[in-house]
Motif scaffolding. Structure first.
Motif, mmCIF file in Angstrom:
data_model
loop_
_atom_site.group_PDB
_atom_site.id
_atom_site.type_symbol
_atom_site.label_atom_id
_atom_site.label_comp_id
_atom_site.label_asym_id
_atom_site.label_seq_id
_atom_site.Cartn_x
_atom_site.Cartn_y
_atom_site.Cartn_z
ATOM 1 N N PHE A 260 0.829 -1.206 0.000
ATOM 2 C CA PHE A 260 0.000 0.000 0.000
ATOM 3 C C PHE A 260 0.865 1.258 0.000
ATOM 4 C CE2 PHE A 260 -2.950 -3.173 1.636
ATOM 5 C CZ PHE A 260 -4.129 -2.834 1.001
ATOM 6 N N ILE A 261 1.956 1.242 0.751
ATOM 7 C CA ILE A 261 2.839 2.411 0.785
ATOM 8 C C ILE A 261 3.403 2.692 -0.606
ATOM 9 C CG2 ILE A 261 5.006 3.309 1.687
ATOM 10 C CD1 ILE A 261 4.471 1.896 4.269
ATOM 11 N N ALA A 262 3.845 1.638 -1.280
ATOM 12 C CA ALA A 262 4.378 1.817 -2.631
ATOM 13 C C ALA A 262 3.315 2.379 -3.569
ATOM 14 C CB ALA A 262 4.908 0.482 -3.161
ATOM 15 N N ALA A 263 2.123 1.826 -3.514
ATOM 16 C CA ALA A 263 1.059 2.263 -4.421
ATOM 17 C C ALA A 263 0.622 3.691 -4.128
ATOM 18 C CB ALA A 263 -0.135 1.311 -4.308
ATOM 19 N N PHE A 264 0.371 3.993 -2.861
ATOM 20 C CA PHE A 264 -0.144 5.317 -2.515
ATOM 21 C C PHE A 264 0.945 6.388 -2.574
ATOM 22 C CE2 PHE A 264 -3.547 3.011 0.146
ATOM 23 C CZ PHE A 264 -4.334 2.852 -0.989
ATOM 24 N N GLY A 265 2.208 5.994 -2.367
ATOM 25 C CA GLY A 265 3.296 6.949 -2.542
ATOM 26 C C GLY A 265 3.380 7.433 -3.977
ATOM 27 N N LEU A 266 3.222 6.524 -4.924
ATOM 28 C CA LEU A 266 3.206 6.913 -6.341
ATOM 29 C C LEU A 266 1.950 7.715 -6.669
ATOM 30 C CD1 LEU A 266 4.466 3.576 -7.967
ATOM 31 C CD2 LEU A 266 5.751 5.704 -7.669
ATOM 32 N N LEU A 267 0.837 7.346 -6.032
ATOM 33 C CA LEU A 267 -0.418 8.025 -6.327
ATOM 34 C C LEU A 267 -0.380 9.486 -5.896
ATOM 35 C CD1 LEU A 267 -3.342 7.711 -7.348
ATOM 36 C CD2 LEU A 267 -3.999 7.123 -5.001
ATOM 37 N N THR A 268 0.152 9.771 -4.715
ATOM 38 C CA THR A 268 0.135 11.145 -4.230
ATOM 39 C C THR A 268 0.997 12.063 -5.082
ATOM 40 O OG1 THR A 268 0.393 12.545 -2.265
ATOM 41 C CG2 THR A 268 1.987 10.785 -2.534
ATOM 42 N N VAL A 269 2.130 11.573 -5.591
ATOM 43 C CA VAL A 269 2.948 12.424 -6.454
ATOM 44 C C VAL A 269 2.334 12.539 -7.848
ATOM 45 C CG1 VAL A 269 5.074 12.026 -5.157
ATOM 46 C CG2 VAL A 269 4.493 10.493 -7.029
ATOM 47 N N ALA A 270 1.597 11.514 -8.265
ATOM 48 C CA ALA A 270 0.872 11.624 -9.536
ATOM 49 C C ALA A 270 -0.211 12.695 -9.436
ATOM 50 C CB ALA A 270 0.256 10.279 -9.917
ATOM 51 N N TRP A 271 -0.868 12.774 -8.282
ATOM 52 C CA TRP A 271 -1.858 13.839 -8.071
ATOM 53 C C TRP A 271 -1.198 15.214 -8.144
ATOM 54 C CZ3 TRP A 271 -4.516 11.288 -3.224
ATOM 55 C CH2 TRP A 271 -5.417 10.302 -3.667
ATOM 56 N N ASP A 272 -0.006 15.348 -7.574
ATOM 57 C CA ASP A 272 0.702 16.630 -7.632
ATOM 58 C C ASP A 272 1.031 17.007 -9.067
ATOM 59 O OD1 ASP A 272 0.608 16.951 -4.917
ATOM 60 O OD2 ASP A 272 2.653 16.274 -4.540
ATOM 61 N N TYR A 273 1.503 16.039 -9.820
ATOM 62 C CA TYR A 273 1.848 16.308 -11.220
ATOM 63 C C TYR A 273 0.599 16.751 -11.989
ATOM 64 C CZ TYR A 273 4.038 15.708 -15.796
ATOM 65 O OH TYR A 273 4.545 15.926 -17.049
ATOM 66 N N GLY A 274 -0.502 16.048 -11.772
ATOM 67 C CA GLY A 274 -1.739 16.419 -12.451
ATOM 68 C C GLY A 274 -2.224 17.797 -12.051
ATOM 69 N N ALA A 275 -2.044 18.159 -10.768
ATOM 70 C CA ALA A 275 -2.471 19.480 -10.313
ATOM 71 C C ALA A 275 -1.680 20.581 -10.996
ATOM 72 C CB ALA A 275 -2.325 19.579 -8.794
ATOM 73 N N ARG A 276 -0.376 20.397 -11.100
ATOM 74 C CA ARG A 276 0.450 21.414 -11.744
ATOM 75 C C ARG A 276 0.094 21.549 -13.226
ATOM 76 N NH1 ARG A 276 4.412 23.404 -8.668
ATOM 77 N NH2 ARG A 276 5.012 22.280 -6.766
ATOM 78 N N ARG A 277 -0.117 20.451 -13.879
ATOM 79 C CA ARG A 277 -0.503 20.516 -15.289
ATOM 80 C C ARG A 277 -1.869 21.185 -15.464
ATOM 81 N NH1 ARG A 277 2.539 19.396 -19.690
ATOM 82 N NH2 ARG A 277 0.771 18.300 -20.665
ATOM 83 N N SER A 278 -2.748 20.945 -14.519
ATOM 84 C CA SER A 278 -4.118 21.434 -14.660
ATOM 85 C C SER A 278 -4.235 22.945 -14.489
ATOM 86 C CB SER A 278 -5.033 20.734 -13.648
ATOM 87 O OG SER A 278 -5.113 19.352 -13.930
ATOM 88 N N VAL A 279 -3.277 23.562 -13.798
ATOM 89 C CA VAL A 279 -3.319 25.020 -13.658
ATOM 90 C C VAL A 279 -2.473 25.717 -14.712
ATOM 91 C CG1 VAL A 279 -3.838 24.951 -11.197
ATOM 92 C CG2 VAL A 279 -1.447 25.026 -11.952
ATOM 93 N N GLY A 280 -2.006 24.960 -15.689
ATOM 94 C CA GLY A 280 -1.331 25.580 -16.818
ATOM 95 C C GLY A 280 0.178 25.505 -16.810
ATOM 96 N N GLN A 281 0.778 24.815 -15.816
ATOM 97 C CA GLN A 281 2.232 24.701 -15.804
ATOM 98 C C GLN A 281 2.696 23.751 -16.904
ATOM 99 O OE1 GLN A 281 3.967 23.805 -12.013
ATOM 100 N NE2 GLN A 281 3.038 25.574 -10.993
ATOM 101 N N ARG A 282 3.799 24.098 -17.540
ATOM 102 C CA ARG A 282 4.379 23.268 -18.595
ATOM 103 C C ARG A 282 5.832 22.947 -18.242
ATOM 104 N NH1 ARG A 282 -0.055 22.621 -19.349
ATOM 105 N NH2 ARG A 282 -1.349 22.940 -21.199
ATOM 106 N N ARG A 283 6.327 21.838 -18.770
ATOM 107 C CA ARG A 283 7.682 21.390 -18.482
ATOM 108 C C ARG A 283 7.922 21.380 -16.970
ATOM 109 N NH1 ARG A 283 11.005 24.872 -23.102
ATOM 110 N NH2 ARG A 283 9.904 23.988 -24.913
ATOM 111 N N VAL A 284 7.039 20.688 -16.304
ATOM 112 C CA VAL A 284 7.040 20.720 -14.839
ATOM 113 C C VAL A 284 7.829 19.585 -14.208
ATOM 114 C CG1 VAL A 284 4.799 21.848 -14.829
ATOM 115 C CG2 VAL A 284 4.903 19.358 -14.671
ATOM 116 N N PHE A 285 8.443 18.720 -15.006
ATOM 117 C CA PHE A 285 9.027 17.517 -14.426
ATOM 118 C C PHE A 285 10.077 17.838 -13.370
ATOM 119 C CE2 PHE A 285 12.193 14.137 -14.241
ATOM 120 C CZ PHE A 285 11.396 13.048 -13.961
#
Length: 545
Positions: A260-285
């Motif tokens: 669960f830690i492995a799965a949810f650890g990846l999930l929370t950073v995926a949510w962050d990436y999606g949030a940054r993209r959704s407000v218009g950020q580009r080349r955010v890696f």
């Protein structure tokens, strides 16, 4: 007051430059039901209902049964000595009679970390504070499990309310969990699986709250006129830190929490990436990696590791535990005692973990109620925790009491449909909630398929049960089509969804009530007891003809 809203929460596309802040807010951070007090009141009432079910006749059976023979005695040893002790041959009978002098004085080899047993010990201690409580009693070693079951229901209500923005669906999720037979039986026995479930659920809930808080910060920056396309650090993530604490306690209960830690650890950073993209950020890696992903690893994985190590304090800071002296004298002579002593303790602990892993890797059993992972969702082979064919308390001369640890079948069978719906919903709309539910189920279920030769039991499925329940209420909410942004259903289709909702809830209540006597050691006549267990495999396990 919102009661049935189920807004669409797929990751939104980047807003156009002219998008107004309140448009972003409505899509990015849907409002929680207001006022807040009805939601908390509903959560409290459902949790109290769950607690009443679990605490009623908690002392039945009036003896150690099933794996309480390990966990109740280990917990009592932790309470008294700080580490597990070997017990006398008749320790179960002695404990049932209230005699605490069950230990040989030698440290015992154990195969699970200590957090769950510490929680059982905490229940023992709390019970002694009651005017009617005694130091050693069935209620004492089970009270922590009952509390954990009740609290997990409370958490699920609040989590489901947050994920659906619906008080009705949140309370429905809690009610379903409260009425599941597997959750019920494991909340009334001194075993650690209910604590594993509690901490995994609590950790995931913290991550969902963190997701909302992070998006709220981004919206506030937009409303303040800040150019969010270049925003980096979003502030201290206290809820994600709390998730790391919960996950550490989960791993400190059972190692299977690592999935669960492995799965949810990846999930929370995926949510962050999606949030940054959704407000218009580009080349955010690069920004995402350094500001979101690396801190997330520290806040979840590293914090969890520290908590896990601290959970072994009773063993580390005493001298009598099993294998505690393994590395004594092995530290280099040039090291001062201030460094050599803790180094040797950690070395001994590492060797102990190797022995534990070896045990799990080579475990074999011909137990009657072994259940393969593919059987769990269909409830093929439940576990008979307790059976007494010579009980008293019913009108006839021949009575039976039993504790059959089986999930309420209607819940698990409907969850299969719900998982198919969640998969289709995620593929079609990329809705984050469907993806999170699927990931939670996958983390708790799929890894066990990698160990086909290891003996497994149905109660291993308990940690992903809350995610099955979330899938059910999400599906029901979608069928009812409530909420401004939900799929547009014709009125008669929405009415049909309401009917399906009512049928599922009523069937859940009726099925649990039907099973309740065989789940709770309630005396039944011998000739009617088996009627509630529809299949021979539910009674005899692998010995069924």
């Amino acid at each position: 007051m919102t009661t049935t809203a189920l807004p669409s929460e797929a990751e939104p596309s980047p807003p156009p430059a002219a998008a107004r802040p309140f448009d972003l807010r409505s899509r990015f951070v849907p409002r929680m039901p207001t006022p807040a007090w009805p939601g908390w009141l509903g959560a409290g009432l459902v949790a109290l209902f769950a607690g009443a079910l679990r605490f009623f006749n908690l002392g039945q059976p009036e003896r150690i049964y099933f794996d309480e023979t390990y966990y109740a005695t280990d917990a009592f040893a932790l309470w008294r000595f700080g580490y597990e002790h070997e017990t006398l041959d008749n320790s179960d009978t002695m404990l049932a009679e209230g005699d605490p002098n069950i230990f040989t004085g030698t440290g015992d080899f154990i195969v699970h970390p200590p957090v769950g047993k510490w929680m059982i010990a905490l229940g023992d201690w709390l019970w002694t504070l009651m005017p009617f409580g005694s130091a050693v009693s069935p209620e004492g070693w089970r009270v922590a499990s009952a509390l954990a079951g009740m609290i997990s229901v409370l958490i699920l209500v609040r989590l489901a309310t947050r994920m659906t923005r619906s008080i009705l669906l949140g309370c429905t999720a809690g009610l379903i969990l409260a009425l599941d037979g597997l959750h019920f039986t494991l909340s009334r026995i001194a075993m650690v699986d209910i604590f594993l479930t509690l901490w995994i659920l609590a950790g995931f809930t913290c991550l969902v709250i963190d997701r909302d808080k992070t998006r709220e910060r981004l919206v506030r920056l937009v409303e303040a006129g800040v150019d969010v396309t270049t925003v980096g650090w979003l502030g201290m993530r206290w809820w994600r830190l709390a998730a790391g604490l919960c996950f550490g306690l989960a791993v400190g209960t059972k190692w299977s929490a690592l999935f669960f830690i492995a799965a949810f650890g990846l999930l929370t950073v995926a949510w962050d990436y999606g949030a940054r993209r959704s407000v218009g950020q580009r080349r955010v890696f690069g920004r995402w990696l350094g500001i979101d992903a690396v801190p997330a690893f520290l806040q979840t994985v590293v914090v969890a590791g520290i908590v896990y190590l601290l959970s072994w304090s009773g063993w580390l800071f005493t001298r009598g535990g099993y294998n505690r002296d393994f590395a004594d004298g092995l530290a280099p002579d040039r090291l001062p005692n201030l460094l050599a002593t803790p180094l040797e303790a950690l070395w001994s602990l590492i060797d102990y973990h190797g022995r534990m892993m070896n045990f799990h890797s080579n475990l074999t059993s011909d137990h009657t109620y072994i259940s393969a992972p593919w059987e769990w969702l269909i409830m093929r082979t439940p576990v008979m925790f307790h059976y007494d064919g010579q009980a008293v308390g019913c009108d006839t001369g021949s009575c039976v009491t039993s504790v059959v640890s089986i999930g309420t079948p209607i819940i698990w069978w409907v969850s299969i449909i719900a998982m198919v719906v969640m998969l289709g919903w995620w593929i079609t709309f990329r809705d984050w909630r469907a993806g999170a539910v699927l990931l939670g189920v996958a983390a708790g279920w799929l890894p066990w398929f990698a160990y086909p030769d290891r003996p497994m039991f149905l109660f291993y499925a308990l940690p992903f049960l809350p995610f099955l329940v979330l899938g059910i209420v999400l599906m029901l909410g979608m069928l009812m089509g409530a909420g401004e942004d939900s799929p547009r259903f014709a009125p008669y289709t929405r009415a049909l969804g309401g009917v399906v909702f009512g049928v599922v809830v009523l069937l859940t209540i009726a099925h649990f009530a039907y099973l309740y006597p065989v789940l709770s050691a309630y005396p039944l006549p011998d000739d009617t007891w088996g009627d509630r267990l529809w299949f021979e495999v539910w009674i005899y396990g692998r010995d069924a003809s």
